[in-house]
Design a protein around this motif. Structure first.
Motif, PDB file in Angstrom:
ATOM      1  N   TYR A  94      46.245  23.471  41.112  1.00  0.00           N
ATOM      2  CA  TYR A  94      47.300  22.047  40.285  1.00  0.00           C
ATOM      3  C   TYR A  94      47.024  23.499  39.163  1.00  0.00           C
ATOM      4  CZ  TYR A  94      47.522  19.170  36.703  1.00  0.00           C
ATOM      5  OH  TYR A  94      48.644  18.022  35.684  1.00  0.00           O
ATOM      6  N   ALA A  95      46.592  23.645  38.539  1.00  0.00           N
ATOM      7  CA  ALA A  95      46.002  24.355  37.739  1.00  0.00           C
ATOM      8  C   ALA A  95      46.818  25.920  37.714  1.00  0.00           C
ATOM      9  CB  ALA A  95      44.492  25.371  37.214  1.00  0.00           C
ATOM     10  N   PHE A  96      46.736  26.610  38.960  1.00  0.00           N
ATOM     11  CA  PHE A  96      47.615  27.859  38.350  1.00  0.00           C
ATOM     12  C   PHE A  96      49.270  27.211  38.632  1.00  0.00           C
ATOM     13  CE2 PHE A  96      44.024  30.123  40.537  1.00  0.00           C
ATOM     14  CZ  PHE A  96      43.489  30.664  39.972  1.00  0.00           C
ATOM     15  N   ALA A  97      49.620  26.383  39.734  1.00  0.00           N
ATOM     16  CA  ALA A  97      51.271  25.882  39.367  1.00  0.00           C
ATOM     17  C   ALA A  97      51.368  24.966  38.408  1.00  0.00           C
ATOM     18  CB  ALA A  97      50.996  25.257  41.201  1.00  0.00           C
ATOM     19  N   PHE A 153      43.398  31.348  50.254  1.00  0.00           N
ATOM     20  CA  PHE A 153      44.454  31.231  51.065  1.00  0.00           C
ATOM     21  C   PHE A 153      45.232  29.419  51.210  1.00  0.00           C
ATOM     22  CE2 PHE A 153      45.923  29.231  54.671  1.00  0.00           C
ATOM     23  CZ  PHE A 153      47.177  29.806  55.468  1.00  0.00           C
ATOM     24  N   PHE A 154      43.409  29.010  51.280  1.00  0.00           N
ATOM     25  CA  PHE A 154      43.797  27.305  50.416  1.00  0.00           C
ATOM     26  C   PHE A 154      44.704  27.405  49.002  1.00  0.00           C
ATOM     27  CE2 PHE A 154      41.077  26.632  54.197  1.00  0.00           C
ATOM     28  CZ  PHE A 154      41.414  26.437  55.287  1.00  0.00           C
ATOM     29  N   VAL A 155      43.834  27.999  48.596  1.00  0.00           N
ATOM     30  CA  VAL A 155      44.890  27.518  46.832  1.00  0.00           C
ATOM     31  C   VAL A 155      45.863  28.065  47.082  1.00  0.00           C
ATOM     32  CG1 VAL A 155      44.202  28.425  44.454  1.00  0.00           C
ATOM     33  CG2 VAL A 155      42.073  27.800  46.094  1.00  0.00           C
ATOM     34  N   PHE A 156      45.860  28.909  47.458  1.00  0.00           N
ATOM     35  CA  PHE A 156      47.292  30.029  46.836  1.00  0.00           C
ATOM     36  C   PHE A 156      48.410  28.711  48.103  1.00  0.00           C
ATOM     37  CE2 PHE A 156      50.978  32.028  49.989  1.00  0.00           C
ATOM     38  CZ  PHE A 156      51.508  32.847  48.599  1.00  0.00           C
ATOM     39  N   LEU A 157      48.356  28.672  49.306  1.00  0.00           N
ATOM     40  CA  LEU A 157      49.052  27.214  49.710  1.00  0.00           C
ATOM     41  C   LEU A 157      49.541  26.098  49.170  1.00  0.00           C
ATOM     42  CD1 LEU A 157      49.740  26.317  52.938  1.00  0.00           C
ATOM     43  CD2 LEU A 157      48.260  25.233  53.611  1.00  0.00           C
ATOM     44  N   MET A 158      48.438  25.435  48.770  1.00  0.00           N
ATOM     45  CA  MET A 158      48.403  24.270  47.671  1.00  0.00           C
ATOM     46  C   MET A 158      49.355  24.885  46.158  1.00  0.00           C
ATOM     47  SD  MET A 158      44.995  22.597  47.726  1.00  0.00           S
ATOM     48  CE  MET A 158      44.377  21.901  49.612  1.00  0.00           C
ATOM     49  N   VAL A 159      49.518  26.017  46.198  1.00  0.00           N
ATOM     50  CA  VAL A 159      49.935  26.007  44.581  1.00  0.00           C
ATOM     51  C   VAL A 159      51.747  26.459  44.823  1.00  0.00           C
ATOM     52  CG1 VAL A 159      50.685  28.024  43.364  1.00  0.00           C
ATOM     53  CG2 VAL A 159      48.266  27.371  43.504  1.00  0.00           C
ATOM     54  N   GLN A 160      51.653  26.463  46.597  1.00  0.00           N
ATOM     55  CA  GLN A 160      53.140  27.043  47.111  1.00  0.00           C
ATOM     56  C   GLN A 160      53.799  25.647  46.953  1.00  0.00           C
ATOM     57  OE1 GLN A 160      53.596  30.086  45.303  1.00  0.00           O
ATOM     58  NE2 GLN A 160      54.467  30.512  47.947  1.00  0.00           N
ATOM     59  N   PHE A 161      52.935  24.557  47.662  1.00  0.00           N
ATOM     60  CA  PHE A 161      53.420  23.522  47.953  1.00  0.00           C
ATOM     61  C   PHE A 161      54.027  22.670  46.403  1.00  0.00           C
ATOM     62  CE2 PHE A 161      52.992  18.993  49.404  1.00  0.00           C
ATOM     63  CZ  PHE A 161      53.788  18.780  50.602  1.00  0.00           C
ATOM     64  N   ILE A 162      52.904  22.882  45.473  1.00  0.00           N
ATOM     65  CA  ILE A 162      53.154  21.991  44.178  1.00  0.00           C
ATOM     66  C   ILE A 162      53.933  22.673  43.437  1.00  0.00           C
ATOM     67  CG2 ILE A 162      52.052  21.757  41.808  1.00  0.00           C
ATOM     68  CD1 ILE A 162      49.385  21.305  42.893  1.00  0.00           C
ATOM     69  N   ARG A 163      54.454  23.695  43.730  1.00  0.00           N
ATOM     70  CA  ARG A 163      55.460  24.427  43.298  1.00  0.00           C
ATOM     71  C   ARG A 163      56.929  23.839  43.228  1.00  0.00           C
ATOM     72  NH1 ARG A 163      54.091  31.038  42.998  1.00  0.00           N
ATOM     73  NH2 ARG A 163      52.233  31.317  41.170  1.00  0.00           N
ATOM     74  N   GLY A 164      57.095  23.484  44.646  1.00  0.00           N
ATOM     75  CA  GLY A 164      58.547  22.867  45.392  1.00  0.00           C
ATOM     76  C   GLY A 164      57.941  21.501  44.780  1.00  0.00           C
ATOM     77  N   ILE A 165      57.032  20.459  43.972  1.00  0.00           N
ATOM     78  CA  ILE A 165      57.441  19.209  43.757  1.00  0.00           C
ATOM     79  C   ILE A 165      58.886  19.690  42.178  1.00  0.00           C
ATOM     80  CG2 ILE A 165      56.342  17.417  42.941  1.00  0.00           C
ATOM     81  CD1 ILE A 165      53.879  17.980  45.247  1.00  0.00           C
ATOM     82  N   PRO A 166      58.971  18.853  42.179  1.00  0.00           N
ATOM     83  CA  PRO A 166      59.827  18.482  40.717  1.00  0.00           C
ATOM     84  C   PRO A 166      59.234  18.649  39.878  1.00  0.00           C
ATOM     85  CG  PRO A 166      61.228  17.506  42.865  1.00  0.00           C
ATOM     86  CD  PRO A 166      59.467  17.144  42.768  1.00  0.00           C
ATOM     87  N   ARG A 167      59.497  19.226  38.749  1.00  0.00           N
ATOM     88  CA  ARG A 167      58.200  18.948  37.054  1.00  0.00           C
ATOM     89  C   ARG A 167      58.954  18.279  36.696  1.00  0.00           C
ATOM     90  NH1 ARG A 167      55.177  22.989  35.394  1.00  0.00           N
ATOM     91  NH2 ARG A 167      55.191  25.449  36.482  1.00  0.00           N
ATOM     92  N   GLU A 168      59.925  17.770  37.004  1.00  0.00           N
ATOM     93  CA  GLU A 168      60.363  16.245  36.174  1.00  0.00           C
ATOM     94  C   GLU A 168      59.574  15.228  36.266  1.00  0.00           C
ATOM     95  OE1 GLU A 168      61.724  18.007  37.846  1.00  0.00           O
ATOM     96  OE2 GLU A 168      63.939  18.772  36.583  1.00  0.00           O
ATOM     97  N   LEU A 169      59.221  15.148  37.687  1.00  0.00           N
ATOM     98  CA  LEU A 169      58.239  14.033  37.944  1.00  0.00           C
ATOM     99  C   LEU A 169      56.882  14.045  37.276  1.00  0.00           C
ATOM    100  CD1 LEU A 169      57.570  14.181  41.769  1.00  0.00           C
ATOM    101  CD2 LEU A 169      59.042  12.438  40.177  1.00  0.00           C
TER     102      LEU A 169
END
Length: 277
Positions: A94-97, A153-169
């Protein structure tokens, strides 16, 4: 049969043959677990020459303690590792993304570089630190690092997933007065379920099957995990009790198969999806 159909059938046949070749060792171990001792290495087939379920009874206590003790130990280690990875890796992701801070890209690059760092490079300094803390022969060296987001690996996986969630939320929640932690806990975490489940499954499998680090830190037989206990079973019985060894190997694999079969659809979803709804 047309040419295209013939090519398709040939491809399927090749895949089936490769799959059978890959599953043969596992099938042979399952059959050997119920074979009589003399027939294990003399019969390469997959049809059991007997039904020696006594191998399970003998192997249950062959390592000095009931094998249930080692199953409980592995479960505790895996549970601690899962909780640590879910909490720490999701917060770091969450912090990185989402957060903006100085040196974010540099820290993210350094984090990615740690994926290529072999564990053998850090095991010695880690052992020295945990030895000075008096944590050798406890579960803490196997759990505490997970609370520090050490699995990049899990940090990178979650970063990529969070980046796909719209920032409008995030922006809508911020307008309603939500802070960073509330956005993380109430907005992003529910949407990150596929990534969290994927992290849970991989963490469980990797921790359950881990041998090297558990062998380093666990010295008391009462603290052994299943992988270390199986190794001690070989040491204590040598080549005279392969049947009990294979029987306990089957028992130790059951939780891994159950977890994988239950959560396999989340693995593909967690890796392939972008997080958008």
């Amino acid at each position: 049969m047309t040419t295209d159909a013939l090519k398709t059938a040939s491809k399927h046949l090749v895949v089936i043959l490769i799959g059978l070749a890959m599953t043969y060792p596992l099938a042979w171990m399952l059959v050997s677990a119920v074979r009589d001792e003399p027939d294990i290495f003399t019969s390469p087939g997959l049809w059991p020459a007997g039904d020696d379920f006594a191998n399970f009874v003998e192997g249950w206590d062959s390592a000095g303690l009931p094998f249930s003790r080692y199953l409980v130990n592995s479960s505790l280690i895996a549970l601690g590792a899962i909780v640590g990875n879910l909490v720490s890796c999701s917060m770091a992701a969450y912090a990185f993304a989402r957060l903006r801070f100085r040196g974010r890209r540099v820290f993210f690059g350094v984090m990615l570089l740690t994926i290529m760092l072999p564990i053998h490079v850090v095991i010695v300094p880690q052992y020295v630190i945990f030895s000075q803390l008096g944590w050798v022969n406890t579960f803490w060296p196997l759990i505490v690092p997970k609370l520090l987001a050490t699995d990049a690996f899990f940090v990178f996986l979650m970063v990529q997933f969070i980046r796909g969630i719209p920032r409008e939320l995030d922006e809508a929640a911020r307008i309603d007065g939500a802070g960073f932690f509330r956005i993380y806990a109430q907005i992003l975490l529910p949407l990150m379920r596929p990534a969290l489940v994927t992290t849970t499954i991989f963490t469980f499998i990797w921790t359950w099957n881990d041998f090297f680090t558990q062998l380093i830190y666990l010295t008391d037989p009462a603290m052994f995990s299943t992988s270390v206990a199986l190794r001690s079973l070989v040491d204590s019985t040598s080549a005279s009790s392969w049947g009990p060894l294979f029987a306990m190997s089957v028992v130790s694999l059951v939780p891994v198969f159950v977890v994988f079969l239950v959560g396999q659809r989340y693995i593909v979803q967690g890796i392939a999806t972008t997080g958008g709804k």
